[in-house]
Design an enzyme around this catalytic site. Structure first.
Site, short mmCIF file in Angstrom:
data_model
loop_
_atom_site.label_atom_id
_atom_site.label_comp_id
_atom_site.label_asym_id
_atom_site.label_seq_id
_atom_site.Cartn_x
_atom_site.Cartn_y
_atom_site.Cartn_z
N LYS A 86 41.45 50.20 55.24
CA LYS A 86 40.90 51.16 54.06
C LYS A 86 39.30 50.95 54.20
O LYS A 86 38.68 51.57 53.34
CB LYS A 86 41.25 50.55 52.71
CG LYS A 86 42.76 50.55 52.44
CD LYS A 86 43.71 51.40 53.10
CE LYS A 86 43.44 53.15 52.71
NZ LYS A 86 44.69 53.79 53.34
N GLY A 145 38.00 53.12 56.64
CA GLY A 145 37.46 54.31 57.35
C GLY A 145 37.93 54.61 58.91
O GLY A 145 37.44 54.95 59.69
N LYS A 178 43.63 52.30 67.86
CA LYS A 178 43.41 51.86 66.55
C LYS A 178 43.65 50.22 66.48
O LYS A 178 44.88 50.08 66.91
CB LYS A 178 43.83 52.52 65.63
CG LYS A 178 44.00 51.82 64.04
CD LYS A 178 44.80 52.73 63.10
CE LYS A 178 45.15 51.78 61.85
NZ LYS A 178 45.96 52.90 60.90
N HIS A 208 43.63 46.77 63.57
CA HIS A 208 43.20 46.18 62.08
C HIS A 208 43.23 44.76 62.60
O HIS A 208 42.65 43.95 61.41
CB HIS A 208 44.15 46.43 60.79
CG HIS A 208 44.16 47.82 60.45
ND1 HIS A 208 42.81 48.49 60.18
CD2 HIS A 208 45.20 48.57 59.87
CE1 HIS A 208 43.03 49.76 59.57
NE2 HIS A 208 44.38 49.75 59.38
N ARG A 244 33.16 48.52 54.74
CA ARG A 244 33.13 49.18 53.53
C ARG A 244 33.06 48.31 52.58
O ARG A 244 33.42 47.03 52.53
CB ARG A 244 34.43 49.76 53.38
CG ARG A 244 34.38 51.07 52.42
CD ARG A 244 35.49 51.73 52.25
NE ARG A 244 35.52 52.97 51.39
CZ ARG A 244 36.40 53.75 50.93
NH1 ARG A 244 37.56 53.42 51.46
NH2 ARG A 244 36.09 54.38 50.10
N PHE A 290 36.47 64.92 54.93
CA PHE A 290 37.46 64.61 54.00
C PHE A 290 38.41 65.77 53.92
O PHE A 290 39.68 65.81 54.20
CB PHE A 290 36.90 63.94 52.87
CG PHE A 290 37.87 63.60 51.64
CD1 PHE A 290 38.58 62.39 52.17
CD2 PHE A 290 38.43 64.17 50.61
CE1 PHE A 290 39.65 61.87 51.24
CE2 PHE A 290 39.42 63.91 50.03
CZ PHE A 290 39.91 62.68 50.10
N PHE A 343 47.36 59.83 51.22
CA PHE A 343 46.51 59.11 51.87
C PHE A 343 45.17 59.35 52.03
O PHE A 343 44.14 58.56 51.68
CB PHE A 343 47.02 59.21 53.41
CG PHE A 343 46.18 58.18 54.14
CD1 PHE A 343 46.57 57.16 54.88
CD2 PHE A 343 44.95 58.79 54.91
CE1 PHE A 343 45.95 56.25 55.57
CE2 PHE A 343 44.44 57.73 55.76
CZ PHE A 343 44.93 56.66 56.03
N ARG A 391 42.68 59.96 49.57
CA ARG A 391 42.53 59.91 48.17
C ARG A 391 41.41 60.50 47.45
O ARG A 391 41.47 61.61 46.99
CB ARG A 391 42.82 58.59 47.55
CG ARG A 391 43.28 57.90 46.22
CD ARG A 391 42.99 56.51 45.98
NE ARG A 391 41.83 56.08 46.44
CZ ARG A 391 40.63 55.85 45.62
NH1 ARG A 391 40.97 56.19 44.61
NH2 ARG A 391 39.52 55.14 45.89
N GLY A 436 37.78 59.58 49.16
CA GLY A 436 36.83 59.49 50.26
C GLY A 436 35.44 59.32 49.80
O GLY A 436 34.66 59.99 50.50
P1 A3P Z 1 39.93 56.52 49.49
O1 A3P Z 1 41.16 55.65 49.30
O2 A3P Z 1 38.80 55.43 48.71
O3 A3P Z 1 39.88 57.72 49.43
P2 A3P Z 1 41.53 53.72 56.43
O4 A3P Z 1 41.61 55.01 57.34
O5 A3P Z 1 40.78 52.42 57.16
O6 A3P Z 1 42.94 53.41 55.99
O7 A3P Z 1 40.84 54.20 55.07
C1 A3P Z 1 41.34 55.41 54.26
C2 A3P Z 1 40.07 55.49 53.48
O8 A3P Z 1 39.15 56.28 54.22
C3 A3P Z 1 40.71 56.20 52.09
O9 A3P Z 1 39.43 56.06 51.19
C4 A3P Z 1 40.23 57.90 52.75
O10 A3P Z 1 40.34 58.63 51.54
C5 A3P Z 1 39.16 57.62 53.46
N1 A3P Z 1 38.66 58.73 54.55
C6 A3P Z 1 39.53 59.14 55.36
N2 A3P Z 1 39.11 60.27 56.17
C7 A3P Z 1 37.85 60.60 55.60
C8 A3P Z 1 36.83 61.37 55.65
N3 A3P Z 1 36.71 62.27 56.64
N4 A3P Z 1 35.67 61.27 54.77
C9 A3P Z 1 35.56 60.38 53.99
N5 A3P Z 1 36.27 59.34 53.73
C10 A3P Z 1 37.72 59.33 54.39
#
Ligand code: A3P
Length: 284
Positions: free
Chosen positions: A5, A7, A91, A93, A114, A213, A244, A246, A248
């Site tokens: 989570k 990014g 990718k 984690h 983050r 986003f 997913f 949500r 951003g």
């Molecule tokens: P939120 O839940 O705060 O919206 P990961 O990819 O590591 O699982 O992270 C997911 C988070 O990154 C989510 O955060 C998602 O909405 C956000 N995210 C994905 N693509 C994005 C984008 N292009 N710009 C900004 N945030 C993004």
């Protein structure tokens, strides 16, 4: 490479597009990101899930085309990570300590960190949304699990520290989600220099446009758009709080954490992270 989570998906799409699709004409660009950029350690999560992927699922279709004759049981994403054509964008984690000690001698790594308060909000949502995680507890307990370092891929502070300690290595680019939000083009130029892609301004603007986003959400980059894909998500959570993609945003935790929860995460951040040089208080 990231803790969940922070990014990851955003960074995957940026990097894959920079390397493969800067003119926005790649025929596979609409496949879900993990079919183009495999998630090395995903198999361990999937093994715990009762739900099997459908034969038509883009991951299975991609697996079969990339790994003919190979057995899914030996690890779908693991084998796709090996077979994906160069330049591979993978990718993970897993923290540095769970990768090969010579990783940075062999490959380039982009690490994204983050603000922990946004991570805990986003991770809680994700854990409730995805059947693969299936979290059914409440938010208060989730915050507690986070600060107790008791979630999958935790401890977050140690995950970040291991990357932070390596941040001067020429094959590591350490970035913050908050900086991507604040100065997108500036950060994309850093990516371009680090990856050696030498993109023109127009190509960089293509990448930026393609990975906003709004754009990524509309293409459903994480899961794809067909019915089978959507069945991986809890529809009640999806309707209530989003999918997913949500929010951003940086600072979305405000109004979601109670003052007590905020104090709990802040205390944990100061104790665990400030000591090695990150305080996450600069912008959110
Ligand atoms: P939120 O839940 O705060 O919206 P990961 O990819 O590591 O699982 O992270 C997911 C988070 O990154 C989510 O955060 C998602 O909405 C956000 N995210 C994905 N693509 C994005 C984008 N292009 N710009 C900004 N945030 C993004």
């Amino acid at each position: 490479m990231t803790y969940p989570k922070c990014g990851t998906t955003w960074t995957q799409e940026i990097v894959w597009t920079m390397l493969n699709n800067p003119n926005l004409d790649h025929p596979q660009a609409l496949l879900p990101i993990m079919a183009r950029s495999p998630y090395l350690d995903r198999d361990m999560l999937h093994r715990g899930s009762k739900k099997q992927l459908d034969e038509k699922h883009p991951f299975i279709v991609t697996f079969k085309s990339l790994c003919p004759g190979k057995n899914l049981e030996d690890g779908m994403m693991l084998q796709m990570s090996q077979a994906t054509p160069q330049p591979r964008v993978i990718k993970s984690h897993l923290p540095f300590s769970l990768h090969h000690p010579n990783l940075l001698d062999k490959i380039k790594v982009i690490y994204v960190a983050r603000n922990p308060k946004d991570v805990v909000v986003s991770y809680n949502h994700h854990s409730r949304l995805m059947y693969l995680h299936g979290y059914e507890g409440n938010f208060q307990d989730f915050v507690k699990y986070f600060v107790d370092d008791d979630l999958v891929y935790s401890p977050y502070w140690l995950h970040v520290k291991e990357a932070w300690d390596l941040r001067h290595h020429p094959n590591l680019l350490f970035v913050f989600f908050e900086d991507l939000k604040a100065d997108y083009m500036g950060e994309l130029r850093k990516f371009d220099k680090f990856l050696g892609t030498n993109l023109s301004e127009e190509q960089l603007r293509n990448v930026a446009r393609h990975s906003t986003f709004k754009e990524m959400k509309s293409r459903n980059v994480a899961t794809g758009v067909n019915k089978e894909e959507m069945s991986s998500m809890n529809q009640v959570v999806l309707k209530e709080n989003g999918g997913f993609f949500r929010k951003g945003e940086s600072g979305d935790w405000k109004g979601k954490l109670t003052p007590e929860q905020e104090a709990m995460v802040d205390k944990w951040t100061v104790e665990k992270m400030t000591s090695f040089g990150i305080n996450f208080t600069y912008s959110v």
